[in-house]
Write a protein that holds these residues in place. Structure first.
Motif, PDB file in Angstrom:
ATOM      1  N   SER A  64       0.882  -1.366  -0.034  1.00 41.81           N
ATOM      2  CA  SER A  64       0.117  -0.180   0.134  1.00 41.81           C
ATOM      3  C   SER A  64       1.017   1.323  -0.094  1.00 41.81           C
ATOM      4  CB  SER A  64      -0.874   0.052   1.172  1.00 41.81           C
ATOM      5  OG  SER A  64      -1.629  -1.080   1.290  1.00 41.81           O
ATOM      6  N   MET A 197      -6.677   4.623  -1.056  1.00 38.15           N
ATOM      7  CA  MET A 197      -7.572   3.591  -1.475  1.00 38.15           C
ATOM      8  C   MET A 197      -8.387   4.445  -2.328  1.00 38.15           C
ATOM      9  SD  MET A 197      -8.368   1.201   1.836  1.00 38.15           S
ATOM     10  CE  MET A 197     -10.072   0.578   1.260  1.00 38.15           C
ATOM     11  N   ILE A 209     -15.235  -0.516  -5.001  1.00 40.08           N
ATOM     12  CA  ILE A 209     -14.049  -0.820  -4.105  1.00 40.08           C
ATOM     13  C   ILE A 209     -14.413  -1.935  -3.053  1.00 40.08           C
ATOM     14  CG2 ILE A 209     -12.091  -0.275  -2.513  1.00 40.08           C
ATOM     15  CD1 ILE A 209     -12.624   2.871  -3.438  1.00 40.08           C
ATOM     16  N   PHE A 211     -13.581  -4.043   0.098  1.00 34.62           N
ATOM     17  CA  PHE A 211     -12.548  -4.464   1.176  1.00 34.62           C
ATOM     18  C   PHE A 211     -13.087  -5.473   2.409  1.00 34.62           C
ATOM     19  CE2 PHE A 211     -10.609  -3.014   5.428  1.00 34.62           C
ATOM     20  CZ  PHE A 211      -9.287  -3.421   4.920  1.00 34.62           C
ATOM     21  N   SER A 218      -6.728  -9.228   5.605  1.00 34.40           N
ATOM     22  CA  SER A 218      -7.868  -8.553   4.592  1.00 34.40           C
ATOM     23  C   SER A 218      -7.760  -8.527   3.384  1.00 34.40           C
ATOM     24  CB  SER A 218      -7.689  -7.096   5.196  1.00 34.40           C
ATOM     25  OG  SER A 218      -8.202  -6.834   6.757  1.00 34.40           O
ATOM     26  N   ARG A 219      -8.624  -8.171   2.412  1.00 33.20           N
ATOM     27  CA  ARG A 219      -8.439  -8.351   0.960  1.00 33.20           C
ATOM     28  C   ARG A 219      -9.223  -7.012   0.366  1.00 33.20           C
ATOM     29  NH1 ARG A 219     -11.534 -13.014  -2.651  1.00 33.20           N
ATOM     30  NH2 ARG A 219     -10.102 -13.296  -4.592  1.00 33.20           N
ATOM     31  N   LEU A 220      -8.412  -6.506  -0.621  1.00 32.81           N
ATOM     32  CA  LEU A 220      -8.841  -5.353  -1.179  1.00 32.81           C
ATOM     33  C   LEU A 220      -8.667  -5.656  -2.755  1.00 32.81           C
ATOM     34  CD1 LEU A 220      -9.248  -2.147  -1.374  1.00 32.81           C
ATOM     35  CD2 LEU A 220      -6.740  -1.901  -1.542  1.00 32.81           C
ATOM     36  N   ARG A 221      -9.821  -5.413  -3.287  1.00 32.95           N
ATOM     37  CA  ARG A 221     -10.087  -5.551  -4.867  1.00 32.95           C
ATOM     38  C   ARG A 221     -10.843  -4.387  -5.256  1.00 32.95           C
ATOM     39  NH1 ARG A 221     -12.870 -11.212  -5.476  1.00 32.95           N
ATOM     40  NH2 ARG A 221     -14.469 -10.563  -3.904  1.00 32.95           N
ATOM     41  N   TYR A 222     -10.478  -3.989  -6.590  1.00 32.64           N
ATOM     42  CA  TYR A 222     -11.235  -3.107  -7.271  1.00 32.64           C
ATOM     43  C   TYR A 222     -11.972  -3.587  -8.405  1.00 32.64           C
ATOM     44  CZ  TYR A 222      -8.271   0.373  -4.731  1.00 32.64           C
ATOM     45  OH  TYR A 222      -7.539   1.096  -4.094  1.00 32.64           O
ATOM     46  N   ASP A 230      -7.330  -7.921  -7.852  1.00 29.50           N
ATOM     47  CA  ASP A 230      -6.820  -7.871  -6.492  1.00 29.50           C
ATOM     48  C   ASP A 230      -5.594  -6.757  -6.412  1.00 29.50           C
ATOM     49  OD1 ASP A 230      -7.613  -9.849  -4.256  1.00 29.50           O
ATOM     50  OD2 ASP A 230      -6.997 -11.175  -5.760  1.00 29.50           O
ATOM     51  N   ALA A 233      -3.422  -5.298   0.227  1.00 29.68           N
ATOM     52  CA  ALA A 233      -4.228  -4.756   1.311  1.00 29.68           C
ATOM     53  C   ALA A 233      -3.459  -4.621   2.436  1.00 29.68           C
ATOM     54  CB  ALA A 233      -5.412  -5.869   1.554  1.00 29.68           C
ATOM     55  N   HIS A 239      -7.864  -3.611  10.076  1.00 27.62           N
ATOM     56  CA  HIS A 239      -9.178  -3.718   9.460  1.00 27.62           C
ATOM     57  C   HIS A 239     -10.363  -3.044   9.919  1.00 27.62           C
ATOM     58  CE1 HIS A 239     -11.864  -6.049   6.536  1.00 27.62           C
ATOM     59  NE2 HIS A 239     -12.817  -5.715   7.420  1.00 27.62           N
TER      60      HIS A 239
END
Length: 573
Positions: A64, A197, A209, A211, A218-222, A230, A233, A239
């Motif tokens: 990040s 983000m 987005i 989250f 934790s998982r962050l995807r757009y 992916d 994250a 979180h």
């Protein structure tokens, strides 16, 4: 088979791909024989926004990114080890959650950086990228502040550090107090993580987005061009703090973690204001956030900007120019129905017209349009609000969705009593919209009199114009999907490849496929005798309607999309 070796992407290549610097400018800069690092030379040119360099560095290291403007390092974090170590590693500590330490690094790829931080502090580091200049500035200020407060007796400071550290388990984070959650949500690193983000989502034109809380991470995807991708994250330890920060922005209850919540807020970035719609859902491992970006600049300013074929454009133009009647737009969730209707409103929005919308929720906020948010918890249903709206002397009414027979009945009666009504339905094709109204027990004679036009649509992925390549047609795919082998003639079709311009995906942007069915005398006669959807479809085709599948195949023939992408959204039609 051995595991694949990770591919290391040079920073300069990432910057060019992101459009932060042109290849020509980069070549000129690299011609300079300066001993400074690439990052320092890029910053010195003044050609690149420092945030771009940070984001590119973060992408290169799969971490990040943070900015540290006006930040202050807490004294207890700075005292975790000596200033010499922070300076040598060119890192600064920015936040601590239990036994995890968030550390901003000028070079996240530096050799053994995580191991050295863990050895020096006794905490598990979570590395993020930050501008080197800001890190150097913070290092100098933090060390000066420590020396000013304790003189040169560093040993006396370090001797009491451990006594003031409270080590918590990340497994207990769901039980943290409201005060703790609020405190963490207001910490500068958490605020900056949420900002980064949002900035990255707007920069990549992501529509959503995601989250999510997994068991240990934790998982962050757009969602970009309809596909979830992916991204690196934040740690699971942060979180809850990030969820609380989003709740604060959305004016939601940060103490409520058992019930779903919905909210929204605005962000201003890249010289425009964007609405962010927030949905929070409790899951077994923590709360999941989905933030939808609603950028009004993406709305078509008028009907001609929707990219319709000639028949569809003329039919839609005729429909929205009528003083009364109902226009129905159909398709699955996420197919752009509301965006199409809003684009029609943009063309209809004049000072001498009263436009009222009834939505759940209100997506885009339009200047000069009266928009009402449905709230079933207090009795504000589509049908009840629509009845009230009809007493507000409207000329045009947009109903976000016809979900039941009561709403359908009120909408059709409104269309018959002198109002232009625009609404959406969930059906597979345009003829199905008429049949769906009959299923909702709206009398066929009212449907035949009220409906002006029905439209079905899908969103397809456009091929990247830079790297698309001609490809042979697979005859087995044509047979399986009942496509005439002569449809494409001798013209080549194209398939995706992937390049820097499209982030090696092969597609860039999306477009709409539209099946437009204007109500004709033959169709009205079919509706009156309760004809099936297939019969109405045949009547429409004879009248000039282009089906979704044929519309998609035309885009393939024109080289706008691939056969696979077209069949992906129309294959079953």
């Amino acid at each position: 088979m051995s595991a694949a070796t990770p591919i290391f992407t040079p920073l300069t290549e990432i910057l060019v791909r992101r459009g932060a610097i042109s290849a020509a400018h980069l070549e000129e800069m690299l011609a300079d024989d300066s001993e400074a690092s690439i990052e320092e030379r890029l910053a010195a040119t003044g050609l690149i926004d420092p945030d771009e360099i940070v984001l590119a560095t973060a992408e290169q290291a799969s971490v990040s990114a943070l900015t540290l403007n006006n930040a202050t390092i807490p004294a207890d974090l700075w005292a975790l080890t000596s200033g010499e170590i922070w300076s040598r590693l060119r890192v600064v500590p920015v936040s601590r959650i239990g036994d995890h330490l968030v550390v901003a690094a000028a070079d996240p790829l530096a050799f053994d950086i995580a191991e050295q931080i863990e050895h020096a502090t006794g905490l598990t580091p979570f590395i993020v990228a930050a501008p080197p200049g800001e890190i150097d500035s913070l290092t100098g200020k933090s060390e000066a502040r420590r020396r000013a407060s304790v003189g040169l007796a560093m040993e006396s400071v370090m001797a009491g550090v451990d006594d003031g550290i409270e080590v918590g388990s990340s497994s207990s984070q769901t039980d943290e107090s409201l005060e703790t959650a609020l405190e963490k949500a207001e910490e500068a690193p958490v605020i900056r993580m949420v900002q980064m983000m949002l900035i990255e989502a707007l920069r990549t034109q992501a529509s959503d987005i995601h989250f999510e809380a997994m068991e240990k991470t934790s998982r962050l995807r757009y969602r970009i061009d309809g596909v979830l991708r992916d991204r690196p994250a934040p740690p699971k330890a942060l979180h809850n703090a990030i969820v609380s920060r989003v709740k604060i922005l959305s004016d939601l209850d940060i103490a409520e973690r058992r019930m779903p919540q919905d909210g929204r807020f605005k962000v201003r970035a890249f010289d425009k204001e964007v609405d962010i719609r927030v949905s929070i859902l409790p899951t077994i491992h923590g709360e999941k956030i989905v933030m939808r970006t609603l950028d009004k600049s993406n709305l078509a300013p008028n009907l001609s900007a929707l990219g319709l074929d000639q028949f569809a454009f003329e039919a839609m133009k005729y429909a929205i120019d009528q003083p009364h009647g109902i226009i129905l737009v159909t398709g699955p969730t996420g197919s752009g129905k509301t965006t199409t209707l809003y684009s029609c409103l943009q063309e209809l929005n004049e000072p001498d017209v009263n436009i009222v919308t009834v939505e759940d929720p209100v997506e885009y906020q339009l200047e000069g349009v009266n928009q009402v948010h449905v709230n079933t918890q207090v009795g504000l249903t589509f049908a009840s609000v629509l009845r009230s709206v009809l007493r507000q002397d409207p000329d045009i009414v947009l109903v976000g969705e016809i979900r039941d027979g009561e709403t359908a009945d009120v909408a059709v009666k409104a269309a018959l009593t002198g109002h232009l009504v625009l609404s959406t339905l969930h059906t597979n094709d345009a003829p199905g919209a008429v049949v769906r109204l009959i299923d909702m027990e709206v009398p066929p004679f009212m449907i035949a009199s009220a409906v002006i036009l029905a439209q079905a649509q899908r969103l397809f992925r456009k091929l990247c114009p830079v790297c698309k390549t001609p490809t042979a047609i697979d005859q087995s795919i044509l047979r399986a999907n009942r496509i005439d082998p002569d449809f494409f003639g001798s013209e080549p079709i194209f398939s995706p490849v992937g390049c820097n311009k499209c982030n090696n995906v092969g597609y860039r942007g999306r477009g709409a496929l539209m099946e437009v069915l204007p109500m004709s005398d033959a169709l009205r006669e079919g509706v009156m005798r309760s004809a099936t959807s297939g019969e109405l479809r045949d009547i429409g085709i004879r009248g000039g309607m282009v089906t979704l599948k044929e519309c998609g195949l035309r885009k393939v023939r024109d080289g706008i999309t691939s056969l696979a992408a077209a069949l992906e959204v129309t294959g079953g039609d």
